[in-house]
Write an enzyme that holds these catalytic residues in place. Sequence first.
Site, PDB file in Angstrom:
ATOM      1  N   GLY A   1     -35.188  -6.388 -26.837  1.00  0.00           N
ATOM      2  CA  GLY A   1     -35.229  -7.757 -26.304  1.00  0.00           C
ATOM      3  C   GLY A   1     -35.020  -8.755 -27.438  1.00  0.00           C
ATOM      4  O   GLY A   1     -34.606  -8.389 -28.550  1.00  0.00           O
TER       5      GLY A   1
ATOM      6  N   LYS B   1     -38.259 -21.616 -27.040  1.00  0.00           N
ATOM      7  CA  LYS B   1     -37.840 -21.344 -28.431  1.00  0.00           C
ATOM      8  C   LYS B   1     -36.328 -21.434 -28.639  1.00  0.00           C
ATOM      9  O   LYS B   1     -35.884 -21.779 -29.735  1.00  0.00           O
ATOM     10  CB  LYS B   1     -38.349 -19.972 -28.876  1.00  0.00           C
TER      11      LYS B   1
HETATM   12  P1  ATR Z   1     -38.900 -10.436 -25.709  1.00  0.00           P
HETATM   13  O1  ATR Z   1     -38.074 -11.694 -25.717  1.00  0.00           O
HETATM   14  O2  ATR Z   1     -40.375 -10.669 -25.867  1.00  0.00           O
HETATM   15  O3  ATR Z   1     -38.376  -9.424 -26.658  1.00  0.00           O
HETATM   16  P2  ATR Z   1     -37.599  -9.175 -23.475  1.00  0.00           P
HETATM   17  O4  ATR Z   1     -36.291  -9.712 -23.958  1.00  0.00           O
HETATM   18  O5  ATR Z   1     -37.930  -9.258 -22.019  1.00  0.00           O
HETATM   19  O6  ATR Z   1     -38.812  -9.855 -24.224  1.00  0.00           O
HETATM   20  O7  ATR Z   1     -37.673  -7.632 -23.958  1.00  0.00           O
HETATM   21  C1  ATR Z   1     -38.656  -6.747 -23.511  1.00  0.00           C
HETATM   22  C2  ATR Z   1     -38.439  -5.357 -24.108  1.00  0.00           C
HETATM   23  O8  ATR Z   1     -39.434  -4.487 -23.553  1.00  0.00           O
HETATM   24  C3  ATR Z   1     -37.089  -4.724 -23.764  1.00  0.00           C
HETATM   25  O9  ATR Z   1     -36.699  -3.878 -24.819  1.00  0.00           O
HETATM   26  C4  ATR Z   1     -37.437  -3.885 -22.515  1.00  0.00           C
HETATM   27  O10 ATR Z   1     -36.585  -2.785 -22.287  1.00  0.00           O
HETATM   28  P3  ATR Z   1     -35.166  -2.988 -21.513  1.00  0.00           P
HETATM   29  O11 ATR Z   1     -34.256  -3.626 -22.510  1.00  0.00           O
HETATM   30  O12 ATR Z   1     -34.747  -1.627 -21.134  1.00  0.00           O
HETATM   31  O13 ATR Z   1     -35.476  -3.877 -20.336  1.00  0.00           O
HETATM   32  C5  ATR Z   1     -38.793  -3.375 -22.928  1.00  0.00           C
HETATM   33  N1  ATR Z   1     -39.574  -2.948 -21.757  1.00  0.00           N
HETATM   34  C6  ATR Z   1     -40.232  -3.735 -20.880  1.00  0.00           C
HETATM   35  N2  ATR Z   1     -40.848  -2.969 -19.943  1.00  0.00           N
HETATM   36  C7  ATR Z   1     -40.559  -1.672 -20.241  1.00  0.00           C
HETATM   37  C8  ATR Z   1     -40.922  -0.406 -19.681  1.00  0.00           C
HETATM   38  N3  ATR Z   1     -41.712  -0.343 -18.609  1.00  0.00           N
HETATM   39  N4  ATR Z   1     -40.453   0.712 -20.275  1.00  0.00           N
HETATM   40  C9  ATR Z   1     -39.660   0.642 -21.371  1.00  0.00           C
HETATM   41  N5  ATR Z   1     -39.295  -0.516 -21.971  1.00  0.00           N
HETATM   42  C10 ATR Z   1     -39.734  -1.664 -21.418  1.00  0.00           C
END
Ligand code: ATR
Length: 290
Positions: free
Chosen positions: A134, A72
């Site tokens: 994210g 994307k």
């Molecule tokens: P996308 O592009 O789909 O938004 P990403 O950039 O990988 O994917 O973002 C994933 C989101 O899920 C982030 O906010 C991440 O938190 P961090 O910024 O702290 O990494 C959140 N996330 C993923 N696994 C998590 C978990 N186990 N607990 C809390 N937040 C989580």
Amino acid sequence: MIEINGYSRTCGLIGNPVEHTMSPVIHNNLAVATNENLVYVPFHVETGRLEDAVKGAFGLNLLGVNVTVPYKSDVIPFLTDIDPLAKRIGAVNTLVRMENGFKGYNTDMPGLLRAMKKDGVEVKDEHIILLGAGGVARAVAMLLADNGASKIYILNRTTDKAQAIADEINSYKCSDIVEVKKLSDYSLLPQDRKYLAIQATSVGMYPKVDEAVIEDVAFYNMLHTGYDLIFNPLETKFMKLAKQSGAKGFHGYRMLLYQGVIAYELWTGKDVTDELAEQVYEKMLAAMNA
Ligand code: ATR
């Protein structure tokens, strides 16, 4: 399916993987219902082949292309033009054929807005909790700020990422509309109102369906609506917890429908009524359960 002949136009999806996509269900049903001689097919694009794919799509006279993970953002250098919203978000999910190449759009965020409207969920004047920071959460925060939200509280495990989004939007809006908290600090939010919470983390997505980013009932008691952007499963743990606390609960499957509907409208110049969109939605639900 339409009868394919020499006049048939092709649209498609480029991504990796594309094998589980619902987009053919959306677009091929819309084509039949709106009497367009158009077919939509998935194209699995291997790493390193994106530029070839975009050029090839143009060379083959494709009318339009959707773009999914992981391309994307990577697709942007290969476009001749980009819509301002897609540029600001930094992500393109729809390519529209122009004279000399493709113009990139983002229909994910307008799709979310249209899905929320259909679900009866307002953004304007709302105080909203956004879970996650994210790429998707950043785009959602922009959408909310652009559509009249009063306040956006971004709660994230990593507060630095949330703060970067807040700084970006606050300076763009010349306001302090976005505030940041640690994920565990929801009890510090003003307790004199109920919130719309939008769940934009990946927690709870298949196969880890028994997880929610916040488990505490006290958090869900603060909500009037829990809107999860995840659609697999259709009822996430986050939604269940919201409903158990008396809030409404929604998933992201309608967003998927409407991002497709808006792309189809861009390609064909036709308006898709909500009534038709909902008929297609029934087919998507059937396809998911098949
Ligand atoms: P996308 O592009 O789909 O938004 P990403 O950039 O990988 O994917 O973002 C994933 C989101 O899920 C982030 O906010 C991440 O938190 P961090 O910024 O702290 O990494 C959140 N996330 C993923 N696994 C998590 C978990 N186990 N607990 C809390 N937040 C989580």
